[in-house]
Scaffold this active site. Sequence first.
Site, PDB file in Angstrom:
ATOM      1  N   GLU A 229     -89.596  -5.417  16.777  1.00 16.65           N
ATOM      2  CA  GLU A 229     -88.197  -5.703  17.119  1.00 16.65           C
ATOM      3  C   GLU A 229     -87.563  -6.268  15.861  1.00 16.65           C
ATOM      4  O   GLU A 229     -87.761  -7.438  15.536  1.00 16.65           O
ATOM      5  CB  GLU A 229     -88.139  -6.744  18.254  1.00 16.65           C
ATOM      6  CG  GLU A 229     -88.779  -6.289  19.546  1.00 16.65           C
ATOM      7  CD  GLU A 229     -87.885  -5.362  20.354  1.00 16.65           C
ATOM      8  OE1 GLU A 229     -86.703  -5.198  19.988  1.00 16.65           O
ATOM      9  OE2 GLU A 229     -88.366  -4.796  21.337  1.00 16.65           O
ATOM     10  N   CYS A 263     -79.902 -10.752  16.181  1.00 17.56           N
ATOM     11  CA  CYS A 263     -80.179  -9.375  15.727  1.00 17.56           C
ATOM     12  C   CYS A 263     -79.074  -8.444  16.221  1.00 17.56           C
ATOM     13  O   CYS A 263     -78.673  -7.521  15.521  1.00 17.56           O
ATOM     14  CB  CYS A 263     -81.538  -8.920  16.219  1.00 17.56           C
ATOM     15  SG  CYS A 263     -81.791  -9.197  17.974  1.00 17.56           S
TER      16      CYS A 263
END
Length: 457
Positions: A229, A263
Amino acid sequence: MAYQTINPYTNEVEKTFENTTDEELEQTLATAHQLYLGWRKHNDLEERKQVILNLGHILRERREEYATIMTKDMGKLIGEAEGEVDLCASFCDYYVAHADKFLAPDIIATTSGRAKVIKQSLGTLVAVEPWNFPFYQIARVFIPNFIVGNPMILKDASNCPASAQAFADAVKEAGAPEGSLTNLFLSYDQVNKAIADKRVAGVCLTGSERGGATVAKEAGANLKKNTMELGGNDAFIILDDADWDLVAKVAPVARLYNAGQVCTSSKRFIVLEKDYDRFLEIMKDAFSKVKMGDPLDPSTTLAPLSSKKAKDKLQGQVDLAVKNGAKVYYGNKPVDLEGQFFMPTILTDITPDNPIFDTEMFGPVASVYKVKSEEEAIELANNSSYGLGNTVFSKDYDHAERVAAKIETGMSWINAGWASLPELPFGGVKNSGYGRELSSYGIDEFMNKHLIYEARQ
Ligand code: NAP
């Protein structure tokens, strides 16, 4: 490497943690492996569900305490930290409620005989996690894997050791057997050693491309299943038929939440030519109204960045952008406070040859792009090495969905900023990584889908 809490608001070293020895790592691997074997033998799903229920209670009961630990570790606003604890508790509810369904065998339709896929644990996992959501990132991987029966060794970011330890302690207090989640203060070499160990079945990492590439290489060399991720450079696309009241409400928060260190923060705002000036004014107005200060004070609206290193890196990126032709529409001035604050900044005129065009900026810096058409907006959004998420604004849902489907990302949000909920799969494509966390997709990643088949005689 030193595992330390350095409060980014006061710059004080609050606590230093001892590095893990090789013997402690070995002991942890042995304990975790024994636990895995025991779970394989006795299943114990009901006990594990109870532990996760208990964990949810503990998180809710002590949310302020845990939120304060996170705020001191990496500076996030106390209200956002409390919301993070609540979100982790909701993961507990979700996975307990759906555990039986997620672990039930799948019956395979075949005329050749009978077939089913049973769901089994894989073994001990190594989790390498970042600092930007200290509890959430651990919860996202620990809770589903504990339900499956995969013990976990945690290597958390070196700048939020107190949060990682507090989460692991809460898991223990919830009644998890030893080895279920062990937080270790590992060096990079020890992480590699753990990944290579025969007793380890896989590794999940959330972090930068740099960290991800190194860990994925080690996992690949040892044929260990892994999920990555990684970073993002999410586009925020405002279509011709957008609701501008909603845009004004959402866009600044989509960039500034968690001081821009998400993110999936919206990082590239893509606006039609005719709306460009109006959008810039909206962002400037919101950015100029933030109140920087003590993140433990609920009236503060913009937190410091997580560390001096993070602030210096972001300043270097803004300087590089400007050196290569970007214009500062707002911000980029020093902040007269001791902590690691960064003035919210709006950059324009970033051309594709600017090195920052395809770089993630992890902080309160919005890049605004002007386009002539929807097609150009889609093309620009896709002109990125990243493929994590994106946001599309339109009053016409079908229109927004059509555009969203054309963007090469793992997630799209319509008429809202990024979101994470237990039932929504989270993850990206391209350099943003592979695999999914949360939801049924997340619990599936480190499960042995074991086929049992009898051919018709
Ligand atoms: P990072 O430097 O890659 O660190 C993340 C974790 O990896 C930390 O625990 C770090 O440990 C460890 N690490 C880094 N290099 C390693 C290596 N060679 N071997 C073993 N461990 C290693 O990332 P970051 O800058 O702290 O985190 C922010 C990044 O995470 C951003 O790019 C953000 O977009 C991304 N992120 C992605 C998601 C997602 O779901 N896609 C969610 C949140 C954040 P140390 O702290 O000890 O270096």
